[in-house]
Design an enzyme around this catalytic site. Structure first.
Site, PDB file in Angstrom:
ATOM      1  N   ASP A   1      28.038  -0.874  14.032  1.00 54.03           N
ATOM      2  CA  ASP A   1      27.467  -0.213  14.665  1.00 54.03           C
ATOM      3  C   ASP A   1      26.409  -0.601  16.064  1.00 54.03           C
ATOM      4  O   ASP A   1      26.106  -1.619  16.451  1.00 54.03           O
ATOM      5  CB  ASP A   1      25.872   0.826  13.719  1.00 54.03           C
ATOM      6  CG  ASP A   1      25.455  -0.423  12.716  1.00 54.03           C
ATOM      7  OD1 ASP A   1      25.461  -1.919  12.598  1.00 54.03           O
ATOM      8  OD2 ASP A   1      25.336   0.138  11.747  1.00 54.03           O
TER       9      ASP A   1
ATOM     10  N   ASP B   1      20.073   2.882  -0.324  1.00 53.90           N
ATOM     11  CA  ASP B   1      20.169   4.189  -0.790  1.00 53.90           C
ATOM     12  C   ASP B   1      22.020   4.030  -0.621  1.00 53.90           C
ATOM     13  O   ASP B   1      22.869   5.183  -0.904  1.00 53.90           O
ATOM     14  CB  ASP B   1      19.365   5.308   0.260  1.00 53.90           C
ATOM     15  CG  ASP B   1      20.564   5.123   1.871  1.00 53.90           C
ATOM     16  OD1 ASP B   1      21.151   4.011   2.282  1.00 53.90           O
ATOM     17  OD2 ASP B   1      19.857   5.803   2.321  1.00 53.90           O
TER      18      ASP B   1
ATOM     19  N   HIS C   1      24.109   3.493   1.673  1.00 56.42           N
ATOM     20  CA  HIS C   1      24.719   4.031   2.695  1.00 56.42           C
ATOM     21  C   HIS C   1      26.031   1.891   4.041  1.00 56.42           C
ATOM     22  O   HIS C   1      24.865   0.726   2.664  1.00 56.42           O
ATOM     23  CB  HIS C   1      24.094   4.146   3.894  1.00 56.42           C
ATOM     24  CG  HIS C   1      22.835   3.168   4.418  1.00 56.42           C
ATOM     25  ND1 HIS C   1      21.501   3.870   4.272  1.00 56.42           N
ATOM     26  CD2 HIS C   1      23.404   1.933   5.947  1.00 56.42           C
ATOM     27  CE1 HIS C   1      20.599   2.090   5.357  1.00 56.42           C
ATOM     28  NE2 HIS C   1      21.741   1.237   6.104  1.00 56.42           N
TER      29      HIS C   1
ATOM     30  N   GLU D   1      25.187   7.492   6.175  1.00 56.53           N
ATOM     31  CA  GLU D   1      23.851   7.985   5.298  1.00 56.53           C
ATOM     32  C   GLU D   1      24.416   8.528   4.133  1.00 56.53           C
ATOM     33  O   GLU D   1      25.790   9.123   4.841  1.00 56.53           O
ATOM     34  CB  GLU D   1      23.452   8.307   6.314  1.00 56.53           C
ATOM     35  CG  GLU D   1      22.276   7.672   7.664  1.00 56.53           C
ATOM     36  CD  GLU D   1      21.208   6.608   6.932  1.00 56.53           C
ATOM     37  OE1 GLU D   1      21.662   6.367   5.567  1.00 56.53           O
ATOM     38  OE2 GLU D   1      20.030   7.198   7.741  1.00 56.53           O
TER      39      GLU D   1
HETATM   40  C1  GLP Z   1      21.511  -1.365   8.408  1.00 54.40           C
HETATM   41  C2  GLP Z   1      22.534  -1.429   8.806  1.00 54.40           C
HETATM   42  C3  GLP Z   1      23.411  -1.956   8.124  1.00 54.40           C
HETATM   43  C4  GLP Z   1      22.304  -2.709   7.484  1.00 54.40           C
HETATM   44  C5  GLP Z   1      21.604  -2.312   6.171  1.00 54.40           C
HETATM   45  C6  GLP Z   1      21.385  -3.627   5.739  1.00 54.40           C
HETATM   46  O1  GLP Z   1      21.519   0.120   8.343  1.00 54.40           O
HETATM   47  N1  GLP Z   1      23.208  -0.622   9.663  1.00 54.40           N
HETATM   48  O2  GLP Z   1      25.155  -2.219   8.659  1.00 54.40           O
HETATM   49  O3  GLP Z   1      23.493  -3.624   6.009  1.00 54.40           O
HETATM   50  O4  GLP Z   1      20.873  -1.862   7.666  1.00 54.40           O
HETATM   51  O5  GLP Z   1      20.092  -4.361   5.634  1.00 54.40           O
HETATM   52  P1  GLP Z   1      19.469  -4.952   5.169  1.00 54.40           P
HETATM   53  O6  GLP Z   1      20.814  -6.454   5.651  1.00 54.40           O
HETATM   54  O7  GLP Z   1      18.398  -5.827   6.655  1.00 54.40           O
HETATM   55  O8  GLP Z   1      19.219  -5.360   4.256  1.00 54.40           O
END
Ligand code: GLP
Length: 260
Positions: A67, A136, A138, A143
């Site tokens: 993304d 959450d 995702h 989402e």
């Molecule tokens: C963002 C990214 C996800 C990632 C999530 C969790 O939303 N788009 O790909 O898994 O954050 O992030 P973190 O690894 O910092 O907890």
């Protein structure tokens, strides 16, 4: 779904890095799907170490990121382009033409999303999709309520995700409301998925993903339907799982040929 519980994030990343190395050493033109966020940072550091010290070769590999924010220039330090350069791409021998990231600055978003899907197909599909998980549930920026068969598209981020993302932007800089993300259906087409999660903040999402019902309200729960999904957790992220002992037993008694 294979669930592996490890004492620390470092141990989680060591196993994940071995999966990546195994793929690169056994498949000539390996295709990796890559996430951003704090979770993969230590994994990327371990991959870079393996490249430097053990000759792990990325020359023939292709990567697709999950993304990118919409309207954020790739040069912006908060962009996922910058993140990937800083933590991984600048330190490996990847061919720049084999690095793919969604174009958050595209004039024609639907066309850019379609082109991304085409590029994945033309590369032969993703061999190993690495994932983090949002609190959450995702994956990518899919989402809760995302279609479980969605493709790469523009997504509106929730207020909760925006609040979380705020820490990556300098004070006063607007936090993007939109992102381009691979869809849940795109992710599910990867031949293998490897999801990592650390810390208490992920415990509820992990519990719902692994032991809850498959639901668009927890997009990661669709991994229950994936034929080759591995979830690697530290103790804190695994703390709510009811079948922890079973997962531990399975992992500790794997036949040698399955060990990595
Ligand atoms: C963002 C990214 C996800 C990632 C999530 C969790 O939303 N788009 O790909 O898994 O954050 O992030 P973190 O690894 O910092 O907890």
């Amino acid at each position: 779904m294979e669930v592996i519980i490890q004492p620390s994030p470092k141990a989680v990343c060591a196993i994940a890095a071995r999966h990546v190395a195994h793929l690169l050493r056994t498949k000539h033109k390996a295709v990796l799907g890559l996430p951003t966020g704090s979770t993969p940072i230590s994994l990327y550091a371990e991959i870079v170490r393996m490249h430097r010290e053990e000759g792990l070769d990325f020359k023939q590999a292709t990567t697709f990121n999950l993304d990118e924010y919409v309207g954020i220039d790739p040069a912006n330090p908060a962009s996922y382009h910058s993140f990937m350069r800083q933590h991984l791409f600048d330190h490996l021998n990847l061919d720049p033409k084999n690095i793919h990231m969604p174009d958050g600055m595209a004039k024609d978003m639907p066309l850019a999303c379609q082109a991304y899907e085409t590029a994945i197909r033309e590369a032969g599909g993703i061999d190993l999709q690495i994932l983090g998980i949002g609190a959450d549930g995702h994956i990518g920026f899919n989402e809760p309520s995302s279609s479980l068969s969605s493709r790469t598209r523009l997504k509106t981020l929730t207020d909760k995700t925006m609040r979380f993302n705020k820490s990556f932007f300098s004070p006063g800089q607007p936090v993007p409301r939109y992102a381009i993300t691979m869809g849940v259906g795109t992710i599910m087409e990867a031949r293998a998925c490897l999801l990592l999660a650390f810390g208490d903040a992920k415990a509820v999402a992990v519990e719902r993903m692994v032991e809850g019902a498959v639901s668009a309200m927890v997009p990661a729960s669709i991994l229950q339907m994936h034929p080759q999904a591995v979830v690697i957790l530290d103790e804190a992220a695994a703390k709510n799982l009811r079948h922890k002992d079973y997962y531990r037993f399975v992992y500790n008694h794997k036949p040698e040929w399955q060990q990595r």
